[in-house]
Design a protein around this motif. Structure first.
Motif, PDB file in Angstrom:
ATOM      1  N   SER A 186      -7.368  -0.006  -7.751  1.00 11.78           N
ATOM      2  CA  SER A 186      -7.137  -0.139  -6.300  1.00 11.78           C
ATOM      3  C   SER A 186      -7.392   1.299  -5.654  1.00 11.78           C
ATOM      4  N   ARG A 187      -7.256   2.764  -6.379  1.00 15.05           N
ATOM      5  CA  ARG A 187      -7.564   3.588  -5.786  1.00 15.05           C
ATOM      6  C   ARG A 187      -8.796   3.969  -5.061  1.00 15.05           C
ATOM      7  N   ARG A 188      -7.950   4.547  -3.903  1.00 18.26           N
ATOM      8  CA  ARG A 188      -9.346   4.995  -2.955  1.00 18.26           C
ATOM      9  C   ARG A 188      -8.998   6.406  -2.221  1.00 18.26           C
ATOM     10  N   ARG A 198       0.891  -1.131   0.048  1.00 19.70           N
ATOM     11  CA  ARG A 198       0.109   0.074   0.148  1.00 19.70           C
ATOM     12  C   ARG A 198       0.736   1.172  -0.161  1.00 19.70           C
ATOM     13  N   PHE A 199       0.527   2.354  -0.855  1.00 19.20           N
ATOM     14  CA  PHE A 199       1.241   3.616  -0.899  1.00 19.20           C
ATOM     15  C   PHE A 199       0.177   4.742  -0.912  1.00 19.20           C
ATOM     16  N   TYR A 200       0.527   5.729  -0.873  1.00 15.20           N
ATOM     17  CA  TYR A 200      -0.428   7.230  -0.644  1.00 15.20           C
ATOM     18  C   TYR A 200       0.217   8.120  -1.647  1.00 15.20           C
ATOM     19  N   VAL A 201      -0.481   8.923  -2.173  1.00 17.40           N
ATOM     20  CA  VAL A 201      -0.084  10.095  -3.047  1.00 17.40           C
ATOM     21  C   VAL A 201      -0.866  11.020  -2.746  1.00 17.40           C
ATOM     22  N   TYR A 202      -0.237  12.469  -2.859  1.00 25.67           N
ATOM     23  CA  TYR A 202      -0.937  13.758  -2.698  1.00 25.67           C
ATOM     24  C   TYR A 202      -0.855  14.641  -4.087  1.00 25.67           C
ATOM     25  N   TYR A 203      -1.874  15.024  -4.571  1.00 26.24           N
ATOM     26  CA  TYR A 203      -1.844  15.843  -5.770  1.00 26.24           C
ATOM     27  C   TYR A 203      -3.018  16.847  -5.677  1.00 26.24           C
ATOM     28  N   THR A 204      -3.146  17.637  -6.762  1.00 29.82           N
ATOM     29  CA  THR A 204      -4.045  18.723  -7.084  1.00 29.82           C
ATOM     30  C   THR A 204      -4.977  17.942  -8.174  1.00 29.82           C
ATOM     31  N   ASN A 205      -5.988  17.645  -7.883  1.00 33.03           N
ATOM     32  CA  ASN A 205      -6.880  17.063  -8.893  1.00 33.03           C
ATOM     33  C   ASN A 205      -7.636  18.137 -10.046  1.00 33.03           C
ATOM     34  N   LYS A 206      -8.106  17.576 -10.839  1.00 33.62           N
ATOM     35  CA  LYS A 206      -8.541  18.477 -12.005  1.00 33.62           C
ATOM     36  C   LYS A 206      -9.402  19.844 -11.621  1.00 33.62           C
ATOM     37  N   ASP A 207     -10.138  19.444 -10.394  1.00 32.12           N
ATOM     38  CA  ASP A 207     -10.790  20.786  -9.891  1.00 32.12           C
ATOM     39  C   ASP A 207     -10.088  21.775  -9.175  1.00 32.12           C
ATOM     40  N   VAL A 260      -5.785  13.274  -1.520  1.00 33.53           N
ATOM     41  CA  VAL A 260      -4.783  12.345  -1.038  1.00 33.53           C
ATOM     42  C   VAL A 260      -5.617  10.724  -1.052  1.00 33.53           C
ATOM     43  N   ASP A 261      -4.960  10.134  -1.914  1.00 37.19           N
ATOM     44  CA  ASP A 261      -5.397   8.643  -2.186  1.00 37.19           C
ATOM     45  C   ASP A 261      -4.612   7.699  -1.928  1.00 37.19           C
ATOM     46  N   THR A 262      -4.939   6.544  -1.775  1.00 40.86           N
ATOM     47  CA  THR A 262      -4.206   5.279  -1.508  1.00 40.86           C
ATOM     48  C   THR A 262      -4.525   4.120  -2.602  1.00 40.86           C
ATOM     49  N   LEU A 263      -3.383   3.746  -2.899  1.00 40.07           N
ATOM     50  CA  LEU A 263      -3.365   2.651  -3.855  1.00 40.07           C
ATOM     51  C   LEU A 263      -2.633   1.389  -3.274  1.00 40.07           C
ATOM     52  N   LEU A 264      -2.848   0.312  -4.357  1.00 40.96           N
ATOM     53  CA  LEU A 264      -1.840  -1.017  -4.152  1.00 40.96           C
ATOM     54  C   LEU A 264      -1.241  -1.170  -5.208  1.00 40.96           C
ATOM     55  N   SER A 265       0.031  -1.873  -5.178  1.00 37.94           N
ATOM     56  CA  SER A 265       0.859  -2.245  -6.232  1.00 37.94           C
ATOM     57  C   SER A 265       1.136  -3.684  -6.442  1.00 37.94           C
TER      58      SER A 265
END
Length: 357
Positions: A132-134, A104-113, A118-123
């Motif tokens: 797997s994005r949540r 499990r890992f996590y990403v921080y970003y600015t979305n299209k809005d 902050v989302d979490t995904l699996l690899s």
């Protein structure tokens, strides 16, 4: 009064930043470029279970895995990411402390809005699993395209922390930082499924970190028009912390009437002015690697505009032995830390660097 205070701060700044001309010759720490050609890299990370692979975060929305000189795309969410302005984009990644088992890992970003997400995904088999994005966090930020914050880190308590900017330059977003009913201008901590305000009074905590040896917190908080600051708080400190913005910019009163008296007011351990072309602090890490033994225990940070890199030590809660290092990195966007405590850095120009003697 403000002029007098500013003058005093300048004097302190000059004293802290001056280096002795005599005495024993110091060891100079340098950063050496180890790779190039990345697309607007803004962060570099490495899970403990993969000491031979570096993950470089590219602002347009990709994470590139680098191992043995070979590159592969680990994550591509460019269709979800707004990166049209310098401070927007895919901004950081954090790997679970149990990544070797749970993937499990996590990403921080600015979305299209334009909102902070902050989302979490699996690899699986070396690549992210898109399905797997949540979503874990969404902060309304669409009114402005700067002061997005951007850092994710796991703290010594095993919880995920996120640094959120104050909302940008339009209207009166600086008031957000002292308002505990808003998430802007805060350091948030994930507790279960709920985000808590761990600290507030931040302007744009672009990069913060925890010392892996003792859990102490360091924040590089980007200033307004005059001062950049490094904030520090030991792990032993308890309770809510207020880092002062926008009642203060650095050590200088900015709008004192805004000060919220909840929790403890924590002043920066170091400030530096915008004189000499400085403009934006890039917070870093305490070095805990083995390749440069003399650098152990020193906190490294830099300035985006000048590319200068400094390091300091903390003694009894105060910054000491602050010094300008030998190397510069143009467009210095971030530092990162390896699995073995090595220190890395990236430049928006595309370079990846590592600390060396």
């Amino acid at each position: 009064m403000r002029t007098l205070v500013a003058a005093l701060v300048v004097a302190v700044f000059a004293a802290v930043f001056s280096s002795a001309s005599g005495g024993p010759r110091r060891i100079e720490y340098k950063v050496r470029r180890i790779a190039s050609g990345f697309d607007n890299p803004v962060y570099v990370a490495q899970p403990a279970s993969e000491p031979r692979t570096l993950y470089v975060v590219e602002r347009p929305g990709r994470i590139v895995a680098l191992a043995g000189g070979k590159r592969r795309t680990f994550l591509d969410i460019h269709t979800r990411v707004e990166s049209g302005y310098t401070e927007q984009g895919l901004l950081s990644v954090a790997f679970s402390p149990a990544y070797a088992k749970n993937r499990r890992f996590y990403v921080y970003y600015t979305n299209k809005d334009g909102d902070v997400e902050v989302d979490t995904l699996l690899s699986r088999r070396g690549r992210a699993v898109a399905s797997s994005r949540r979503r874990l966090l969404l902060v309304n930020h669409r009114a402005n395209d700067n002061h997005d914050g951007g850092q994710l880190q796991f703290g010594p308590d095993g919880r995920l922390y996120a640094g959120i900017g104050d909302g940008g330059s339009g209207g009166d977003p600086p008031a957000n930082s002292q308002n505990l009913s808003r998430r802007l201008g805060k350091l948030l901590r994930l507790h279960g499924s709920r985000w808590q305000i761990y600290a507030y009074g931040l302007r744009n905590p672009w990069r913060f970190s925890f010392d892996r040896a003792n859990g102490d917190l360091y924040i590089g908080d980007v200033g307004q028009g005059s001062w950049e600051e490094i904030d520090y708080r030991p792990r032993s400190a308890n309770g809510l912390a207020n880092y002062g913005w926008s009642a203060y910019e650095g050590l200088v009163p900015y709008n004192p009437s805004r000060l919220n008296h909840s929790g403890a007011l924590v002043k920066p351990v170091l400030v530096y002015s915008h004189n000499g072309g400085h403009c934006s602090v890039t917070g870093g890490y305490v070095y805990r690697g083995s390749a440069v033994p003399a650098a152990r225990g020193r906190y490294f940070y830099g300035d985006y505009c000048t590319g200068e890199i400094w390091s300091l030590r903390i003694s009894d809660g105060r910054a000491v032995d602050n010094r300008l290092e030998a190397s510069r990195i143009g467009s210095l966007s971030s530092f990162g830390q390896g699995a073995n405590g090595s220190l890395y850095a990236v430049s928006l120009d595309g370079g990846l660097y590592r600390l060396a003697n």
